[in-house]
Each structure stands twice: as structure tokens, then as C-alpha cells.
Design a protein around this motif. Sequence first.
Motif, PDB file in Angstrom:
ATOM      1  N   ILE A 197       0.838  -1.199   0.000  1.00  0.00           N
ATOM      2  CA  ILE A 197       0.000   0.000   0.000  1.00  0.00           C
ATOM      3  C   ILE A 197       0.874   1.251   0.000  1.00  0.00           C
ATOM      4  CG2 ILE A 197      -1.653   1.341   1.357  1.00  0.00           C
ATOM      5  CD1 ILE A 197      -2.815  -1.393   2.277  1.00  0.00           C
ATOM      6  N   GLU A 198       1.929   1.240   0.805  1.00  0.00           N
ATOM      7  CA  GLU A 198       2.843   2.383   0.847  1.00  0.00           C
ATOM      8  C   GLU A 198       3.447   2.667  -0.520  1.00  0.00           C
ATOM      9  OE1 GLU A 198       5.934   2.017   3.793  1.00  0.00           O
ATOM     10  OE2 GLU A 198       4.437   1.761   5.363  1.00  0.00           O
ATOM     11  N   ARG A 199       3.786   1.598  -1.229  1.00  0.00           N
ATOM     12  CA  ARG A 199       4.386   1.784  -2.555  1.00  0.00           C
ATOM     13  C   ARG A 199       3.391   2.463  -3.504  1.00  0.00           C
ATOM     14  NH1 ARG A 199       8.777  -1.555  -3.707  1.00  0.00           N
ATOM     15  NH2 ARG A 199      10.050  -1.556  -1.841  1.00  0.00           N
ATOM     16  N   ILE A 200       2.124   2.045  -3.413  1.00  0.00           N
ATOM     17  CA  ILE A 200       1.107   2.653  -4.274  1.00  0.00           C
ATOM     18  C   ILE A 200       0.932   4.124  -3.909  1.00  0.00           C
ATOM     19  CG2 ILE A 200      -1.375   2.741  -4.709  1.00  0.00           C
ATOM     20  CD1 ILE A 200      -1.378  -0.283  -4.726  1.00  0.00           C
ATOM     21  N   GLN A 201       0.910   4.398  -2.611  1.00  0.00           N
ATOM     22  CA  GLN A 201       0.682   5.777  -2.172  1.00  0.00           C
ATOM     23  C   GLN A 201       1.891   6.664  -2.393  1.00  0.00           C
ATOM     24  OE1 GLN A 201      -0.496   4.949   1.858  1.00  0.00           O
ATOM     25  NE2 GLN A 201      -2.663   5.200   1.364  1.00  0.00           N
ATOM     26  N   GLY A 202       3.075   6.070  -2.225  1.00  0.00           N
ATOM     27  CA  GLY A 202       4.284   6.886  -2.232  1.00  0.00           C
ATOM     28  C   GLY A 202       5.011   6.906  -3.556  1.00  0.00           C
ATOM     29  N   GLY A 203       4.484   6.187  -4.536  1.00  0.00           N
ATOM     30  CA  GLY A 203       5.152   6.158  -5.822  1.00  0.00           C
ATOM     31  C   GLY A 203       6.328   5.212  -5.823  1.00  0.00           C
ATOM     32  N   GLU A 204       7.282   5.507  -6.671  1.00  0.00           N
ATOM     33  CA  GLU A 204       8.406   4.595  -6.863  1.00  0.00           C
ATOM     34  C   GLU A 204       9.335   4.592  -5.658  1.00  0.00           C
ATOM     35  OE1 GLU A 204       8.623   2.454  -9.464  1.00  0.00           O
ATOM     36  OE2 GLU A 204       6.604   3.261  -9.461  1.00  0.00           O
ATOM     37  N   PRO A 205       9.886   3.428  -5.341  1.00  0.00           N
ATOM     38  CA  PRO A 205      10.868   3.381  -4.263  1.00  0.00           C
ATOM     39  C   PRO A 205      12.159   4.063  -4.693  1.00  0.00           C
ATOM     40  CG  PRO A 205      10.769   1.270  -5.378  1.00  0.00           C
ATOM     41  CD  PRO A 205       9.683   2.132  -5.968  1.00  0.00           C
ATOM     42  N   ASP A 206      12.896   4.528  -3.715  1.00  0.00           N
ATOM     43  CA  ASP A 206      14.190   5.135  -3.992  1.00  0.00           C
ATOM     44  C   ASP A 206      15.211   4.012  -4.201  1.00  0.00           C
ATOM     45  OD1 ASP A 206      16.531   6.455  -4.118  1.00  0.00           O
ATOM     46  OD2 ASP A 206      16.268   7.592  -2.258  1.00  0.00           O
ATOM     47  N   HIS A 207      15.644   3.848  -5.427  1.00  0.00           N
ATOM     48  CA  HIS A 207      16.497   2.701  -5.735  1.00  0.00           C
ATOM     49  C   HIS A 207      17.923   2.878  -5.222  1.00  0.00           C
ATOM     50  CE1 HIS A 207      13.763   0.096  -7.807  1.00  0.00           C
ATOM     51  NE2 HIS A 207      13.272   1.129  -8.458  1.00  0.00           N
ATOM     52  N   ASP A 208      18.233   4.077  -4.722  1.00  0.00           N
ATOM     53  CA  ASP A 208      19.548   4.251  -4.129  1.00  0.00           C
ATOM     54  C   ASP A 208      19.654   3.502  -2.801  1.00  0.00           C
ATOM     55  OD1 ASP A 208      20.281   5.773  -6.223  1.00  0.00           O
ATOM     56  OD2 ASP A 208      19.927   7.687  -5.221  1.00  0.00           O
ATOM     57  N   ASP A 209      18.510   3.329  -2.167  1.00  0.00           N
ATOM     58  CA  ASP A 209      18.503   2.635  -0.889  1.00  0.00           C
ATOM     59  C   ASP A 209      18.109   1.180  -1.089  1.00  0.00           C
ATOM     60  OD1 ASP A 209      19.240   4.838   0.575  1.00  0.00           O
ATOM     61  OD2 ASP A 209      17.174   5.516   0.814  1.00  0.00           O
ATOM     62  N   PRO A 210      19.005   0.260  -0.765  1.00  0.00           N
ATOM     63  CA  PRO A 210      18.644  -1.145  -0.921  1.00  0.00           C
ATOM     64  C   PRO A 210      17.548  -1.539   0.056  1.00  0.00           C
ATOM     65  CG  PRO A 210      20.728  -0.940   0.236  1.00  0.00           C
ATOM     66  CD  PRO A 210      20.338   0.438  -0.204  1.00  0.00           C
ATOM     67  N   ILE A 211      16.676  -2.427  -0.390  1.00  0.00           N
ATOM     68  CA  ILE A 211      15.635  -2.941   0.499  1.00  0.00           C
ATOM     69  C   ILE A 211      15.831  -4.438   0.645  1.00  0.00           C
ATOM     70  CG2 ILE A 211      13.951  -1.167  -0.117  1.00  0.00           C
ATOM     71  CD1 ILE A 211      12.577  -3.352  -1.850  1.00  0.00           C
ATOM     72  N   CYS A 212      15.279  -4.959   1.715  1.00  0.00           N
ATOM     73  CA  CYS A 212      15.323  -6.403   1.933  1.00  0.00           C
ATOM     74  C   CYS A 212      14.514  -7.084   0.832  1.00  0.00           C
ATOM     75  CB  CYS A 212      14.755  -6.739   3.304  1.00  0.00           C
ATOM     76  SG  CYS A 212      14.599  -8.517   3.571  1.00  0.00           S
ATOM     77  N   SER A 213      15.098  -8.070   0.172  1.00  0.00           N
ATOM     78  CA  SER A 213      14.422  -8.739  -0.935  1.00  0.00           C
ATOM     79  C   SER A 213      13.309  -9.657  -0.460  1.00  0.00           C
ATOM     80  CB  SER A 213      15.428  -9.562  -1.735  1.00  0.00           C
ATOM     81  OG  SER A 213      16.487  -8.742  -2.156  1.00  0.00           O
ATOM     82  N   PHE A 214      13.250  -9.905   0.844  1.00  0.00           N
ATOM     83  CA  PHE A 214      12.256 -10.831   1.361  1.00  0.00           C
ATOM     84  C   PHE A 214      11.049 -10.101   1.922  1.00  0.00           C
ATOM     85  CE2 PHE A 214      16.175 -13.045   1.119  1.00  0.00           C
ATOM     86  CZ  PHE A 214      15.826 -14.322   0.737  1.00  0.00           C
ATOM     87  N   CYS A 215      11.271  -9.087   2.738  1.00  0.00           N
ATOM     88  CA  CYS A 215      10.140  -8.371   3.321  1.00  0.00           C
ATOM     89  C   CYS A 215       9.955  -7.002   2.676  1.00  0.00           C
ATOM     90  CB  CYS A 215      10.298  -8.219   4.833  1.00  0.00           C
ATOM     91  SG  CYS A 215      11.629  -7.102   5.310  1.00  0.00           S
TER      92      CYS A 215
END
Length: 115
Positions: A58-76
Motif C-alpha cells: 500500500i505504501e508503494r502505491i501511495q508513495g510512488g516509486e521506491p528510492d532505488h539508491d537505498d537497498p531494500i530487503c528482498s524478502f520483506c
Amino acid sequence: MNDQDKLFEALAPIWANALEGQRYNEAILIGVLSFLTFREVGHEKFGKEALTWLSMAIERIQGGEPDHDDPICSFCGRNESKDDLVAGNQAFICSSCSSTAREIFEARSKQPPPG
Ligand SMILES: [Zn+2]
């Protein structure tokens, strides 16, 4: 390894794939179904994790694209600080997911072999 562990282990990468592939409707659906399923069987920990999946989609839909400079956990999919992520070849894992994975492996190793 019990059925809930198997289900969680099967669902987590599907959800992560949907989120990374920006298929947010799919990610939300997986989150909702997982949450309801794990709550139904009384698995509070996995239920909470599924709720996180749901809220992140839901956050992704509301906030638009993630900042790809910051790595995210591939699992959660959580955006942990870099100190809390371990990088693999094509993925990152956070400390929370690595401890969940360790629990799953430990539970699996205690199970007698099938047959
Ligand atoms: Zn994680």
C-alpha cells in the motif's frame, strides 16, 4: 517443518517478486490472503509479517516509486539501514528475515525425513 512454515516460505518470495516487479495489486492480494490465513490458524508471527507485506504494498502505491539508491530487503521489502542488510548476489536480506529463515531451517532440521 510444519504446513504454516511451508506456506510462509512459499509465499514470501512470491510477494517480494510482486513488489519488486511493481505488481502492487498482486502484492496486496498476497498480503491480505496471507494475513487472513495465518490469523485463522493462530500463527501470530507470520500474520504480523503478512500485515507488513500488505502495508508495504500500500505504501508503494501511495508513495510512488521506491528510492532505488537505498537497498531494500528482498524478502520483506523493508527499507532497513545499510548496517541491517546483508547483500547477496542479486538480493538483500535484513536481520529480521534472516532470523525468520534460521527458525524455518531449524524447524526443518528437527523434522524426520519424509516417507
Ligand atoms: Zn526482511
